[in-house]
Design a protein around this motif. Sequence first.
Motif, PDB file in Angstrom:
ATOM      1  N   SER A 145       0.837  -1.200   0.000  1.00 34.26           N
ATOM      2  CA  SER A 145       0.000   0.000   0.000  1.00 34.26           C
ATOM      3  C   SER A 145       0.876   1.257   0.000  1.00 34.26           C
ATOM      4  CB  SER A 145      -0.943  -0.036   1.215  1.00 34.26           C
ATOM      5  OG  SER A 145      -1.886   1.002   1.157  1.00 34.26           O
ATOM      6  N   THR A 146       0.226   2.409   0.055  1.00 39.35           N
ATOM      7  CA  THR A 146       0.949   3.688   0.056  1.00 39.35           C
ATOM      8  C   THR A 146       0.179   4.727   0.874  1.00 39.35           C
ATOM      9  OG1 THR A 146      -0.224   4.709  -1.806  1.00 39.35           O
ATOM     10  CG2 THR A 146       1.696   3.345  -2.358  1.00 39.35           C
ATOM     11  N   PHE A 147       0.870   5.846   1.144  1.00 36.27           N
ATOM     12  CA  PHE A 147       0.212   7.098   1.511  1.00 36.27           C
ATOM     13  C   PHE A 147       0.410   8.036   0.320  1.00 36.27           C
ATOM     14  CE2 PHE A 147       0.658  11.475   3.067  1.00 36.27           C
ATOM     15  CZ  PHE A 147      -0.634  11.671   3.515  1.00 36.27           C
ATOM     16  N   THR A 148      -0.664   8.394  -0.339  1.00 39.53           N
ATOM     17  CA  THR A 148      -0.701   9.116  -1.630  1.00 39.53           C
ATOM     18  C   THR A 148       0.109   8.354  -2.694  1.00 39.53           C
ATOM     19  OG1 THR A 148       1.070  10.759  -1.356  1.00 39.53           O
ATOM     20  CG2 THR A 148      -1.087  11.283  -0.402  1.00 39.53           C
ATOM     21  N   GLY A 149       0.662   9.026  -3.686  1.00 42.72           N
ATOM     22  CA  GLY A 149       1.415   8.324  -4.728  1.00 42.72           C
ATOM     23  C   GLY A 149       0.799   8.425  -6.108  1.00 42.72           C
ATOM     24  N   ASP A 150      -0.173   9.323  -6.273  1.00 46.67           N
ATOM     25  CA  ASP A 150      -0.762   9.513  -7.600  1.00 46.67           C
ATOM     26  C   ASP A 150       0.353   9.814  -8.606  1.00 46.67           C
ATOM     27  OD1 ASP A 150      -3.803   9.622  -7.047  1.00 46.67           O
ATOM     28  OD2 ASP A 150      -2.945  10.942  -5.527  1.00 46.67           O
ATOM     29  N   GLY A 151       0.226   9.271  -9.795  1.00 43.35           N
ATOM     30  CA  GLY A 151       1.230   9.513 -10.836  1.00 43.35           C
ATOM     31  C   GLY A 151       2.251   8.399 -10.933  1.00 43.35           C
ATOM     32  N   LEU A 152       2.228   7.481  -9.969  1.00 41.83           N
ATOM     33  CA  LEU A 152       3.156   6.348  -9.990  1.00 41.83           C
ATOM     34  C   LEU A 152       2.807   5.403 -11.152  1.00 41.83           C
ATOM     35  CD1 LEU A 152       5.358   4.807  -8.276  1.00 41.83           C
ATOM     36  CD2 LEU A 152       3.445   3.661  -7.143  1.00 41.83           C
ATOM     37  N   ASN A 153       3.842   4.901 -11.823  1.00 36.02           N
ATOM     38  CA  ASN A 153       3.618   3.915 -12.885  1.00 36.02           C
ATOM     39  C   ASN A 153       3.556   2.518 -12.249  1.00 36.02           C
ATOM     40  OD1 ASN A 153       4.063   1.948 -14.957  1.00 36.02           O
ATOM     41  ND2 ASN A 153       4.718   3.608 -16.332  1.00 36.02           N
ATOM     42  N   VAL A 154       2.356   2.007 -12.123  1.00 31.74           N
ATOM     43  CA  VAL A 154       2.128   0.755 -11.404  1.00 31.74           C
ATOM     44  C   VAL A 154       2.717  -0.435 -12.150  1.00 31.74           C
ATOM     45  CG1 VAL A 154       0.328  -0.755 -10.464  1.00 31.74           C
ATOM     46  CG2 VAL A 154       0.078   1.733 -10.326  1.00 31.74           C
ATOM     47  N   THR A 155       2.734  -0.361 -13.475  1.00 31.81           N
ATOM     48  CA  THR A 155       3.315  -1.444 -14.282  1.00 31.81           C
ATOM     49  C   THR A 155       4.792  -1.630 -13.939  1.00 31.81           C
ATOM     50  OG1 THR A 155       1.802  -0.831 -16.046  1.00 31.81           O
ATOM     51  CG2 THR A 155       3.630  -2.266 -16.644  1.00 31.81           C
ATOM     52  N   ILE A 156       5.489  -0.503 -13.755  1.00 31.45           N
ATOM     53  CA  ILE A 156       6.921  -0.586 -13.423  1.00 31.45           C
ATOM     54  C   ILE A 156       7.121  -1.154 -12.014  1.00 31.45           C
ATOM     55  CG2 ILE A 156       9.020   0.777 -13.051  1.00 31.45           C
ATOM     56  CD1 ILE A 156       8.103   2.627 -15.301  1.00 31.45           C
ATOM     57  N   VAL A 157       6.266  -0.738 -11.071  1.00 30.22           N
ATOM     58  CA  VAL A 157       6.366  -1.290  -9.703  1.00 30.22           C
ATOM     59  C   VAL A 157       6.194  -2.809  -9.755  1.00 30.22           C
ATOM     60  CG1 VAL A 157       5.356  -1.336  -7.384  1.00 30.22           C
ATOM     61  CG2 VAL A 157       5.507   0.838  -8.631  1.00 30.22           C
TER      62      VAL A 157
END
Length: 303
Positions: A145-157
């Motif tokens: 999970s996260t605290f915020t993080g909008d804009g993160l590329n989930v495919t790369i994670v």
Amino acid sequence: MRLTSITHLCGGLLATVLARSAVAAPATSAEAALTERASTGRLVFAHFMIGIVSDRTSASDYDADMTRAKAMGIDAFALNIGTDPFTDEQLGYAYQSAANNGMKLFISFDFNWWHPANATDMGKKIAQYASKSAQLMYDNKAFVSTFTGDGLNVTIVRSSAGTPIFFVPNFHPGQSSLADLDGAFNWLGWPTNGNNKAPTSGANVTVESGDQTYVTDLAGKPYMAPASPWFFTHYGPEVSYSKNWIFPADLLWYDRWNELLALRPQFVEIVTWNDYGESHYVGPLNSPHYDDGASKWANDMQV
Ligand SMILES: *[C@@H]1O[C@H](CO)[C@@H](O)[C@H](O)[C@H]1NC(C)=O
Ligand SMILES: *[C@@H]1O[C@H](CO)[C@@H](O)[C@H](O)[C@H]1NC(C)=O
Ligand SMILES: *[C@@H]1O[C@H](CO)[C@@H](O)[C@H](O)[C@H]1NC(C)=O
């Protein structure tokens, strides 16, 4: 935990909140009731700040938190991490303690410190802990999970983690697509004015309206709903994380659990277990930690 037993959890935690100085083991009546739980796949977590217990020196320093939370019916801690040099040492202690005490854990990346440019680093961090025995697995995937993080590329994670993850970040409907996610976490467990201040009659964003926004956007994917007793913080310009506000709460802790019993979300995250500096902790105040005057106060009171 079984959602119908949240009232027991609520009762136990409420007692803790009402008697902050009473740091003994949870009430035996609550413990007895919780042994009757059956698993429905619905889980309750508590947000745990690693950054303010960075002075811990062994796995056993985490034992009291693990055993107390488990006895209250909390299924896992969401370990909030920044990018500090002490992070791996403390995560190591926490995962060891959780393994010793039959508790589960997952990482919650704090985007006050992490950045969308760190998607690969995040994946590597997940990979370091995903195979630990205390890692919370959901649907045979490592929960993250996260605290915020909008804009993160989930495919790369996902690709950098190299192991399947069940990703439930605190992205915001309207700011991020929730399509790449396995679920989403709503942090806002308090009524606000929509701009991080107390609500007014003209600007009044209720916690329930946040629930509805997330549930609609998630279109059937699991929702991780917040539950919090209150929120007060006051740090001046002497620190980089200066912040000063209060969200009025009144009966929030009681009302919120009743809302959750009606809503029946897949996951609930209690905000928080130990964020003393924001006052919304439901755990005890006696653990080794720093970052606020309260710890000194607690130590003085326990002489
Ligand atoms: C995150 O990315 C920034 C910018 O590329 C970099 O300076 C920093 O070291 C990264 N942080 C981590 C924890 O990898
Ligand atoms: C995420 O990164 C992948 C791989 O580099 C790329 O193909 C994709 O377009 C990116 N997604 C977004 C939303 O930027
Ligand atoms: C905001 O709305 C809720 C629900 O209708 C209400 O209980 C509360 O009193 C309102 N708060 C303010 C400041 O108007």
